[in-house]
Design a protein around this motif. Sequence first.
Motif, PDB file in Angstrom:
ATOM      1  N   ASP A 221       0.850  -1.185   0.000  1.00 38.20           N
ATOM      2  CA  ASP A 221       0.000   0.000   0.000  1.00 38.20           C
ATOM      3  C   ASP A 221       0.888   1.239   0.000  1.00 38.20           C
ATOM      4  OD1 ASP A 221       1.010   0.090   2.573  1.00 38.20           O
ATOM      5  OD2 ASP A 221      -0.855  -0.532   3.526  1.00 38.20           O
ATOM      6  N   SER A 222       0.272   2.393   0.165  1.00 34.75           N
ATOM      7  CA  SER A 222       1.040   3.633   0.110  1.00 34.75           C
ATOM      8  C   SER A 222       2.061   3.706   1.231  1.00 34.75           C
ATOM      9  CB  SER A 222       0.096   4.837   0.177  1.00 34.75           C
ATOM     10  OG  SER A 222      -0.693   4.800   1.350  1.00 34.75           O
ATOM     11  N   LEU A 223       1.728   3.139   2.411  1.00 37.43           N
ATOM     12  CA  LEU A 223       2.654   3.179   3.541  1.00 37.43           C
ATOM     13  C   LEU A 223       3.874   2.305   3.280  1.00 37.43           C
ATOM     14  CD1 LEU A 223       3.177   4.261   6.383  1.00 37.43           C
ATOM     15  CD2 LEU A 223       1.963   2.259   7.298  1.00 37.43           C
ATOM     16  N   VAL A 224       3.639   1.095   2.758  1.00 36.21           N
ATOM     17  CA  VAL A 224       4.748   0.192   2.434  1.00 36.21           C
ATOM     18  C   VAL A 224       5.635   0.818   1.364  1.00 36.21           C
ATOM     19  CG1 VAL A 224       5.355  -2.038   1.431  1.00 36.21           C
ATOM     20  CG2 VAL A 224       3.515  -1.898   3.116  1.00 36.21           C
ATOM     21  N   ALA A 225       5.013   1.405   0.346  1.00 41.54           N
ATOM     22  CA  ALA A 225       5.781   2.045  -0.717  1.00 41.54           C
ATOM     23  C   ALA A 225       6.622   3.194  -0.174  1.00 41.54           C
ATOM     24  CB  ALA A 225       4.834   2.558  -1.796  1.00 41.54           C
ATOM     25  N   GLN A 226       6.044   3.937   0.768  1.00 39.64           N
ATOM     26  CA  GLN A 226       6.787   5.041   1.380  1.00 39.64           C
ATOM     27  C   GLN A 226       8.008   4.526   2.130  1.00 39.64           C
ATOM     28  OE1 GLN A 226       4.554   7.224   4.312  1.00 39.64           O
ATOM     29  NE2 GLN A 226       5.878   9.013   4.199  1.00 39.64           N
ATOM     30  N   HIS A 227       7.832   3.425   2.861  1.00 35.40           N
ATOM     31  CA  HIS A 227       8.957   2.825   3.588  1.00 35.40           C
ATOM     32  C   HIS A 227      10.049   2.375   2.620  1.00 35.40           C
ATOM     33  CE1 HIS A 227       6.938   3.189   7.316  1.00 35.40           C
ATOM     34  NE2 HIS A 227       6.130   2.150   7.193  1.00 35.40           N
ATOM     35  N   LEU A 228       9.636   1.761   1.520  1.00 35.75           N
ATOM     36  CA  LEU A 228      10.613   1.293   0.530  1.00 35.75           C
ATOM     37  C   LEU A 228      11.397   2.466  -0.056  1.00 35.75           C
ATOM     38  CD1 LEU A 228       8.561  -1.431  -1.391  1.00 35.75           C
ATOM     39  CD2 LEU A 228      10.467  -1.817   0.181  1.00 35.75           C
ATOM     40  N   MET A 229      10.688   3.538  -0.374  1.00 39.44           N
ATOM     41  CA  MET A 229      11.344   4.691  -0.977  1.00 39.44           C
ATOM     42  C   MET A 229      12.320   5.357  -0.008  1.00 39.44           C
ATOM     43  SD  MET A 229       8.125   6.246  -3.175  1.00 39.44           S
ATOM     44  CE  MET A 229       9.097   7.456  -4.069  1.00 39.44           C
ATOM     45  N   LYS A 230      11.963   5.391   1.276  1.00 40.16           N
ATOM     46  CA  LYS A 230      12.873   5.947   2.275  1.00 40.16           C
ATOM     47  C   LYS A 230      14.137   5.090   2.399  1.00 40.16           C
ATOM     48  CE  LYS A 230       9.550   8.376   5.242  1.00 40.16           C
ATOM     49  NZ  LYS A 230       8.930   8.424   6.593  1.00 40.16           N
ATOM     50  N   THR A 231      13.943   3.778   2.360  1.00 42.15           N
ATOM     51  CA  THR A 231      15.091   2.870   2.455  1.00 42.15           C
ATOM     52  C   THR A 231      16.003   3.031   1.246  1.00 42.15           C
ATOM     53  OG1 THR A 231      13.750   1.273   3.697  1.00 42.15           O
ATOM     54  CG2 THR A 231      15.781   0.460   2.696  1.00 42.15           C
ATOM     55  N   VAL A 232      15.397   3.146   0.071  1.00 42.97           N
ATOM     56  CA  VAL A 232      16.180   3.336  -1.158  1.00 42.97           C
ATOM     57  C   VAL A 232      16.965   4.647  -1.088  1.00 42.97           C
ATOM     58  CG1 VAL A 232      16.004   3.784  -3.629  1.00 42.97           C
ATOM     59  CG2 VAL A 232      14.658   1.944  -2.595  1.00 42.97           C
ATOM     60  N   ALA A 233      16.304   5.707  -0.603  1.00 40.94           N
ATOM     61  CA  ALA A 233      16.970   7.007  -0.511  1.00 40.94           C
ATOM     62  C   ALA A 233      18.122   6.967   0.481  1.00 40.94           C
ATOM     63  CB  ALA A 233      15.950   8.075  -0.100  1.00 40.94           C
ATOM     64  N   ALA A 240      25.054   3.354  -2.287  1.00 42.88           N
ATOM     65  CA  ALA A 240      24.589   2.095  -2.874  1.00 42.88           C
ATOM     66  C   ALA A 240      23.296   2.325  -3.639  1.00 42.88           C
ATOM     67  CB  ALA A 240      24.371   1.049  -1.776  1.00 42.88           C
ATOM     68  N   GLU A 241      23.164   1.646  -4.758  1.00 47.87           N
ATOM     69  CA  GLU A 241      21.930   1.720  -5.543  1.00 47.87           C
ATOM     70  C   GLU A 241      21.031   0.558  -5.159  1.00 47.87           C
ATOM     71  OE1 GLU A 241      20.305   1.523 -10.171  1.00 47.87           O
ATOM     72  OE2 GLU A 241      22.460   1.548  -9.744  1.00 47.87           O
ATOM     73  N   CYS A 242      19.751   0.861  -4.920  1.00 47.56           N
ATOM     74  CA  CYS A 242      18.803  -0.180  -4.534  1.00 47.56           C
ATOM     75  C   CYS A 242      18.011  -0.655  -5.742  1.00 47.56           C
ATOM     76  CB  CYS A 242      17.824   0.353  -3.486  1.00 47.56           C
ATOM     77  SG  CYS A 242      18.355   0.081  -1.790  1.00 47.56           S
ATOM     78  N   VAL A 243      17.766  -1.945  -5.770  1.00 45.56           N
ATOM     79  CA  VAL A 243      16.919  -2.558  -6.793  1.00 45.56           C
ATOM     80  C   VAL A 243      15.801  -3.288  -6.053  1.00 45.56           C
ATOM     81  CG1 VAL A 243      16.798  -4.124  -8.759  1.00 45.56           C
ATOM     82  CG2 VAL A 243      18.938  -2.899  -8.256  1.00 45.56           C
ATOM     83  N   VAL A 244      14.563  -3.006  -6.422  1.00 46.62           N
ATOM     84  CA  VAL A 244      13.419  -3.670  -5.790  1.00 46.62           C
ATOM     85  C   VAL A 244      12.964  -4.797  -6.702  1.00 46.62           C
ATOM     86  CG1 VAL A 244      11.060  -3.416  -4.937  1.00 46.62           C
ATOM     87  CG2 VAL A 244      12.704  -1.565  -4.620  1.00 46.62           C
ATOM     88  N   SER A 245      12.959  -6.006  -6.161  1.00 42.70           N
ATOM     89  CA  SER A 245      12.542  -7.166  -6.946  1.00 42.70           C
ATOM     90  C   SER A 245      11.339  -7.839  -6.291  1.00 42.70           C
ATOM     91  CB  SER A 245      13.695  -8.173  -7.071  1.00 42.70           C
ATOM     92  OG  SER A 245      14.014  -8.722  -5.802  1.00 42.70           O
ATOM     93  N   GLY A 246      10.713  -8.741  -7.060  1.00 38.87           N
ATOM     94  CA  GLY A 246       9.586  -9.493  -6.523  1.00 38.87           C
ATOM     95  C   GLY A 246       8.252  -8.797  -6.688  1.00 38.87           C
ATOM     96  N   ILE A 247       8.181  -7.865  -7.636  1.00 37.77           N
ATOM     97  CA  ILE A 247       6.914  -7.162  -7.868  1.00 37.77           C
ATOM     98  C   ILE A 247       6.016  -8.049  -8.741  1.00 37.77           C
ATOM     99  CG2 ILE A 247       5.824  -5.113  -8.852  1.00 37.77           C
ATOM    100  CD1 ILE A 247       8.272  -3.529  -8.154  1.00 37.77           C
ATOM    101  N   ARG A 248       5.002  -8.630  -8.138  1.00 32.49           N
ATOM    102  CA  ARG A 248       4.076  -9.508  -8.844  1.00 32.49           C
ATOM    103  C   ARG A 248       3.030  -8.669  -9.597  1.00 32.49           C
ATOM    104  NH1 ARG A 248       4.430 -11.095  -3.726  1.00 32.49           N
ATOM    105  NH2 ARG A 248       2.257 -10.552  -3.240  1.00 32.49           N
TER     106      ARG A 248
END
Length: 297
Positions: A221-233, A240-248
């Motif tokens: 959801d939007s909260l999970v996506a926000q957490h992911l984006m903060k971690t990537v930033a 380090a460059e982040c790659v998000v995998s496992g997007i079904r």
Amino acid sequence: MSEHDAAPGAAAQQVRAFLERRREQIAQRWADAPLFRTVFTVSRDEAVEASKAVADALAAVAASGRLEDITAAGYGTVREQLGRTAAARARTGCSPARIADEVAALRAPAAELLRAEFPDPAAPRAQECLLALALLMGTLRLVVMETALSTGEDLIERQRQQLLEATTPVIKLWDGIIAVPLIGTLDSARSQVVMENLLDAVVAERARYAILDITGVPTVDSLVAQHLMKTVAAARLMGAECVVSGIRPAIAQTIVHLGIDLGAIVTRARLSDALVYALRRLDVEISGPVPAVAGRP
């Protein structure tokens, strides 16, 4: 001060004198009580010394006359001594209520010795002293219950933190490449652990690429996506460059419907695709079949 007011104070002082005078005998009896016997299983002498420390602390409380005050100075020592004992019992699965009952069981051996101090245990002065001892031991029980509950809460929090760390491992896939396989719900607390573990691993492994695999995350959801984006930033700030995998497919549709923009983040459908991307960026030669990834270098 009236005689009625002075009586409890006088009884408290007699109890203090009794605890000091019969310290050794009390400690010997308490050492065989379940509270101490089940903790100090190697050496009975240790149980006796621990019992003496508690008797000394109770004598200090009795000297102050504050028998029912759990904040009395003497109880500080009791908290320290019996706190460690209660913690040891709690680690074996003993509940705070049971620990409190074991503390309450210390009263009977002390009361028996106190009665022996009086020619007539039924005399008013003897009864006043026994009542003062009962008040003292009752307050001790409350102090230990409070300490045991606090210890239990601390233990639960430590176990929760350890569980969070155990469910967010950082794996080194290649020199310069690490991965964090996420399984389950990604809430704020767990996201913080993910970020901390990831950044520590980036530094320790000198990683240039970090893969966040969300195959095991049931929903985004939007909260999970926000957490992911903060971690990537945060990882980007560490170099380090982040790659998000496992997007079904279902998650991809959800992200689109929510209007979440992940355009600044490199994404791959599978962990293997993300690894291939990172290896190629590191100029690592890959032999054998390579998963095709349309539109990506």
